[in-house]
Structures are given as structure tokens and as C-alpha cells.
Design an enzyme around this catalytic site. Structure first.
Site, PDB file in Angstrom:
ATOM      1  N   ASP A 115      14.131  63.643  63.798  1.00 28.01           N
ATOM      2  CA  ASP A 115      15.079  64.096  62.740  1.00 28.01           C
ATOM      3  C   ASP A 115      14.295  64.736  61.492  1.00 28.01           C
ATOM      4  OD1 ASP A 115      17.055  63.114  64.161  1.00 28.01           O
ATOM      5  OD2 ASP A 115      17.527  61.724  63.047  1.00 28.01           O
TER       6      ASP A 115
ATOM      7  N   ASP B 121      23.135  62.156  71.377  1.00 27.87           N
ATOM      8  CA  ASP B 121      21.951  61.460  70.849  1.00 27.87           C
ATOM      9  C   ASP B 121      21.283  60.821  71.945  1.00 27.87           C
ATOM     10  OD1 ASP B 121      20.227  61.274  68.738  1.00 27.87           O
ATOM     11  OD2 ASP B 121      21.945  60.687  67.289  1.00 27.87           O
TER      12      ASP B 121
END
Length: 435
Positions: free
Chosen positions: A220, A162
Site C-alpha cells: 500500500d 484484496d
């Protein structure tokens, strides 16, 4: 000698573009840290985040693996069971290694990996490029080598890295730091799919293929229809960067994910309708995107429509086509921005497949509002051979991938009626292949 009829202009132009990309890729392969053979077609599997957020533990992971076997998902190709954030302890061990949270994973990650492998599946795990993960657990910054080796020692098969809690130099030059982890993974000599999750920042499609298998193209995703539609839009210009072993990643599937939006608390709690879920899955198949589910697989018996969507073998076959040529939009038909009746917004997307076949997605996009807009209705949409770059008169056998039914031979067009937010998917095969 039999020859396929027709001048496949679209297919040939896309193939030419693909060959150009592959020529560049061949040069980059000399310095590439990861072999393409690890995942020659888009990875398929599951990730814990979309449905469970930080509520993850070893029993959930093992129960999910059991559900994938019981519902036939493993045999369809869904093989990666991926643990997302919040799995680790807040402290590294005395040797500087990551360690599992003793309450969530009392037997440790290797125990879970051994269980997953015993089911014929593979285990994925999560870390972060920065000092801390998005959930404030230890990240991999300054620990890339030791973390990569730890993951390999545990039997990890997939790493999602991430992009939270970064230093300024990491934000400015993420390629440098993502490459460090890629090289560290390669040094372990274990086959580990490497997924870069930097939300499309700094255009990773230009540099990530040197050392990673997939890279996120957007921020996202969430189970909110306008968000899905805009995510689809963002993929249209990225087709040239996909190839076998390297994939644009528009994020995990929201099909079957219920009643929350993990990272967007200001949006209403919602989920996709069955029609929207079908369109969502269809696009990810056409886009040669990773098919990473996010639903609660333990509850699939109570979701028969969703199970049918994610189990459609013909859509999966499109996604897994070995050419890995990503779909592109070839036609848009819409009324003006200001519309008071008989409003319309339809699109046609196409993807060349192996053996001279063409996949066609017909989308009644209608309104991008989550609620159905009464100004939009079901549309009869015609796909002409001209739309596809085919010569009129070319014989093509038409198969409906959702109905899983042959629709007969056509030499000029296909027409289908599609509900708002819905789609149809066809595979066209040169007629002489049926002789």
C-alpha cells in the site's frame, strides 16, 4: 510525401517490445476471461480508503459523485466512484449473498449504484480473495460465483479484490484463486473492471493479465514522500507488461489526501507538499497507471492547487494515450552517496506517445527524505536528443504540459530548472506535423 524527420530509436525499440508483448497477449486472449475493451486506457476515478478508511457510508459516496460532476472531474474522464472496505454487513443473507451494512448503506448498494449511474458515473466495490476482508468483513473465498453475480445484479462496474486473511494454498497460488473470480465476473456478462490487489506478491504482472485488467505492483501507498519515491522506482522494470486494457497499478493517488497514513501507523502523520503532489500525479500519468483519486472531493473548493493538478488536461491526455506504453527511466545524474555540498540527484523518464510524439519527465529527485534537505537545491537540467534516442538536428516542437504552453522548436535539447522533489513534463512533437 511528407515524412517525419529523425530516427526515433527509443520509440521504435519500445514499440518493438510492445509488439512482442502483444503477440503473447494475442495467444493468451484465447483463454482470457475479460475483454480489453472494457477499459482500453487506464481507469480513472476515486476510492474511499486513503482518506476515509472504514468511515464510509452511502451519503459520502453520493456526495462524492455530486462533487465529481460539480468540479468537472467526470467530464475529464474520472468516472469510477469506488467503495472500499467496511461497506458490508458482518453476515451474509440466508441465500449466502453479501449484503450492505444497514446503518452505513440503509438503502442498499443497488440504490447507490442507480444514483451513481444517474450522474453519468460508474460504481466500484471491494471484496477480498480470502475468507475475510482486511477489515474483518466477509470475504469472497468459496463464494466467487455468487459474489460476482451479486455485484452484477447490483450494477457494479469495478471490483477491487484484496489479499487479506488467506488460506495457505491461496497465499501459495494466488493466481488460481484470482482467476476463479475473473471467470466468475466474465460469466455474469456484465462489463466489470477487475482490479487485483495482492500488493505485488508472486509477481502478478506475469499472470494477472490473463483474467484481470490491473494488478497492484507494490504494498500500500501512503502520503509520505520517501514511500512515493520508492514506489516510482519499483515501476521502472515493469513497462513491458502494460498494454491497452491491462495495467500495472502502483496504487491509488495520494494527491490531496490529508494527515493520516492508513496502514502505516508507525510513520508520522503527514501529507505531500504541493510540489510533491504534482510530481506524484505526473509520474502516474507517465506510467500509464490508473488515476484513482483518494482525496475528499467535497472539499475541492478549499484546495485550488490540488484541483488544478488533478484537472490538468494535458497530463491526463498523456495518461490516456491509446498506445499505453509505460514510461521508463533513461538517465540518472547524481553525486556519490556521501555528499556534503552541491548534492544532486536528477532523473529523466520518457514515454512514447501516439503520432510519433514523446513525453519527457524531468525529475529533481534530490533527497528521498520527506523534509527538504538543505544540501539539495533547484537544478538546471538539460535533456539532450541523445538522451531520448533522437538524432541530433531532429526538429521537435516542445510543449510544457504543466504550463500548457508551447516552448518553441528545438533541434538538440531542452533545459529546465526544477525545484527539489519537483518535476517538469514536456511533450515533443515532430516538427513537420506543424507544417
Amino acid at each position: 510525401q511528407r515524412r517525419v524527420m529523425g530516427d526515433f530509436h527509443f520509440f521504435l525499440s519500445e514499440l518493438k517490445m510492445k509488439l512482442q508483448v502483444l503477440c503473447v497477449a494475442a495467444l493468451l486472449a484465447l483463454v482470457s476471461a475479460l475483454p480489453e475493451s472494457i477499459s482500453p486506457t487506464p481507469p480513472m476515478g476515486w476510492n474511499s480508503w486513503n482518506q476515509f478508511l472504514c468511515n464510509v457510508n452511502e451519503q459520502l459516496i453520493m456526495d462524492t459523485a455530486d462533487a465529481f460532476v460539480a468540479h468537472g472531474l467526470r467530464d475529464l474522464g474520472y468516472k469510477y466512484i469506488n467503495i472500499d472496505d467496511c461497506w458490508s454487513s458482518h453476515e451474509r443473507d440466508s441465500q449466502g449473498r453479501l449484503q450492505a451494512d444497514p446503518v452505513r448503506f440503509p438503502h442498499g448498494i443497488k440504490y447507490v449504484a442507480d444514483y451513481i449511474h444517474s450522474k453519468g458515473l460508474k460504481l466500484g466495490i471491494y471484496s477480498d480473495l480470502g475468507e475475510l476482508t482486511c477489515g474483518k468483513f466477509p470475504g469472497s473465498y468459496q463464494h466467487y460465483e455468487i459474489d460476482a453475480q451479486t455485484f452484477a445484479d447490483w450494477g457494479i462496474d469495478y471490483l477491487k479484490l484484496d489479499f487479506c486473511n488467506l488460506r495457505d494454498d491461496q497465499s501459495a497460488h494466488p493466481d488460481v484463486y484470482y482467476q476463479q473470480m475473473g471467470e466468475a465476473l466474465a460469466a455474469t456478462k456484465r462489463d466489470i473492471v477487475y482490479s487485483i490487489c495482492n500488493w505485488g506478491r508472486k509477481q502478478p504482472w506475469h499472470w494477472a493479465s490473463n483474467f484481470a485488467h490491473l494488478w497492484r505492483t507494490t504494498i500500500d501507498i501512503c502520503p509520505y514522500w520517501p514511500w512515493i519515491a520508492k514506489t516510482i522506482d519499483a515501476q521502472n522494470e515493469l513497462a513491458a507488461f502494460a498494454r491497452p486494457g491491462r495495467y500495472n497499478d502502483p496504487d491509488m493517488l495520494e494527491v490531496g489526501v490529508t494527515d493520516h497514513i492508513a496502514n502505516f501507523q508507525w510513520l508520522p502523520e503527514t501529507s505531500l507538499t504541493d510540489t510533491e503532489a504534482k510530481t506524484h500525479f505526473s509520474f502516474w500519468a507517465m506510467l500509464a497507471a490508473p488515476l484513482i483519486l483518494g482525496l475528499d472531493a467535497r472539499k475541492l473548493d478549499a484546495m485550488p492547487v490540488i484541483k488544478d493538478i488533478i484537472s490538468n488536461k494535458e497530463l491526463i491526455a498523456i495518461n490516456q494515450d491509446p498506445l499505453v506504453i509505460q514510461a521508463k527511466r533513461v538517465k540518472v545524474d547524481k553525486t556519490s552517496a556521501v555528499c556534503f555540498f552541491d548534492c544532486k540527484h536528477t532523473e529523466i523518464w520518457t514515454r512514447p506517445l501516439s503520432e510519433g510524439r514523446i513525453a519527457v519527465l524531468v525529475w529533481n529527485r534530490a533527497s528521498d527524505l520527506h523534509e527538504q534537505n538543505p544540501l539539495f537545491k533547484a537544478e538546471s537540467i538539460r535533456v539532450s536528443w541523445e538522451d531520448l534516442g533522437l538524432v541530433g538536428g531532429t526538429g521537435m516542437q516542445v510543449r510544457d504540459a504543466w504550463l500548457q504552453k508551447d516552448m518553441g522548436l528545438s533541434t538538440q535539447d531542452v533545459t529546465v530548472t526544477v525545484d527539489p522533489h519537483g518535476c517538469a513534463v514536456f511533450v515533443l512533437t515532430p516538427a513537420q506535423q506543424y507544417l
